[in-house]
Enzyme design. Structure first.
Site, PDB file in Angstrom:
ATOM      1  N   MET A  32       0.846  -1.204   0.000  1.00 51.86           N
ATOM      2  CA  MET A  32       0.000   0.000   0.000  1.00 51.86           C
ATOM      3  C   MET A  32       0.880   1.252   0.000  1.00 51.86           C
ATOM      4  SD  MET A  32      -3.412  -0.983   2.035  1.00 51.86           S
ATOM      5  CE  MET A  32      -2.798  -0.888   3.692  1.00 51.86           C
ATOM      6  N   GLY A  33       2.149   1.093  -0.379  1.00 51.04           N
ATOM      7  CA  GLY A  33       3.047   2.248  -0.450  1.00 51.04           C
ATOM      8  C   GLY A  33       3.549   2.657   0.916  1.00 51.04           C
ATOM      9  N   GLY A  38      11.104  -2.941   5.530  1.00 49.13           N
ATOM     10  CA  GLY A  38      10.348  -4.205   5.590  1.00 49.13           C
ATOM     11  C   GLY A  38       9.858  -4.573   4.193  1.00 49.13           C
ATOM     12  N   HIS A  39       9.219  -3.608   3.527  1.00 45.12           N
ATOM     13  CA  HIS A  39       8.765  -3.853   2.149  1.00 45.12           C
ATOM     14  C   HIS A  39       9.958  -4.183   1.248  1.00 45.12           C
ATOM     15  CE1 HIS A  39       5.594  -0.815   3.508  1.00 45.12           C
ATOM     16  NE2 HIS A  39       4.854  -1.855   3.174  1.00 45.12           N
ATOM     17  N   LYS A 153       5.037 -10.300   9.014  1.00 45.42           N
ATOM     18  CA  LYS A 153       4.488  -9.227   9.861  1.00 45.42           C
ATOM     19  C   LYS A 153       2.959  -9.330   9.917  1.00 45.42           C
ATOM     20  CE  LYS A 153       4.106  -4.917  11.523  1.00 45.42           C
ATOM     21  NZ  LYS A 153       2.918  -4.409  10.941  1.00 45.42           N
TER      22      LYS A 153
END
Ligand code: AMP
Length: 284
Positions: A32-33, A38-39, A153
């Site tokens: 979701m941007g 982490g992303h 997560k």
């Protein structure tokens, strides 16, 4: 890096690439941007395992329970693009809501997830997982990847997506990637920027509690550990919503560690106006 806003342009791009390299593989990281490391760990894993990595950036309205949470969700497309470029991502899909949900396309799913959706996050955020599964299914149809990368997560989310992939017999491999944390143990999240300083210094208690639980589980009974954990997390301004110790496959509470070979502790806590989730695999 290529940026697409439309499904048909993305598919035309692939068609051309597949003609040139019929065996090329596509990894997909839906987000979701408001990207953080982490992303990016998911992107890097996909880049290392595939010829193309597609990252989608779409703040999905159907999975928010409260409009204010949707409105407050951070949107940082320029820094997102810079981070993706640095991580070797090849393709960004940044669609509008009408591209994801065209008025005449039926995107609502009519399946349930064997009860995985009714506990923990599903109990406290009714409808959230219907919206999440709807968008993941739709994005998988748009991107048609070989592998889908999701973070531990959101442990319950990964379990539900795995269940959906199996039920719908979707031709994609699901890869669960480990939780990336700040130095003090706080799980990275796009919501962390909303934590006031006074709360930010206290939130490492969540990871400390999970680590202590992973030690205690060998010696103490589960119900007293859960009570202890809730107590630890009940600092002023903190409101734990749940602290559960569950079977990693069924997500049902486990009464004794001997009853399962895959056990996960999961928690959600309101810290002021910010809701944080975290988990730790205790036995696998
Ligand atoms: P979101 O943008 O919050 O929907 O997250 C997109 C993906 O990144 C999901 O699969 C998340 O589980 C994953 N993710 C978010 N935070 C982390 C983190 N701290 N470590 C690893 N993966 C994460």
């Amino acid at each position: 890096m290529f940026l697409f806003k439309r499904e048909k342009d993305l598919k035309a791009f692939y068609k051309k690439k597949k003609l040139e390299h019929p065996d090329c593989t596509i990894g997909f990281v839906p987000t979701m941007g408001a990207l953080h490391h982490g992303h990016i760990s998911l992107i890097e894993r996909s880049v290392s395992e595939n010829d193309y990595t597609v990252c989608s950036i779409f703040v999905n309205p159907t999975q928010f329970n409260e409009k204010s949470d949707l409105d407050k969700y951070p949107r940082t497309i320029e820094s997102d693009m810079a981070l993706l470029e640095g991580a070797g991502n090849n393709v960004v899909l940044w669609p509008s809501a009408t591209e994801v949900y065209p008025p005449r396309l039926k995107t609502k799913l009519s399946i349930s997830f064997d009860g995985l959706e009714n506990v923990m996050e599903g109990y406290f955020r009714p409808g959230h997982f219907d919206g999440m599964a709807q968008v993941v299914k739709r994005l998988l149809d748009m991107v048609e990847p070989d592998k889908l990368y999701m973070g531990q997560k959101d442990f319950q989310q990964v379990a539900i997506v795995g269940n959906m992939i199996e039920q719908l017999s979707m031709p994609v491999d699901l890869v669960m990637c480990p939780i990336i944390r700040e130095k003090d143990g706080l799980a990275m999240s796009s919501r962390n920027v909303r934590l006031p300083r006074k709360d930010r210094v206290q939130v490492p208690v969540i990871h400390k509690t999970l680590k202590a639980v992973s030690r205690k589980i060998k010696k103490q009974d589960i119900s007293s550990i859960k009570k202890w954990a809730i107590d630890q997390l009940s600092l002023p301004g903190f409101k734990p919503e749940y602290f559960e110790i569950v079977d990693g496959r069924t997500l049902q509470a486990v009464a004794n560690i001997q009853y399962s070979d895959y056990i996960v502790a999961c928690t959600a806590i309101w810290v002021g106006e910010v809701r944080l989730i975290d988990n730790m695999i205790l036995k696998s």
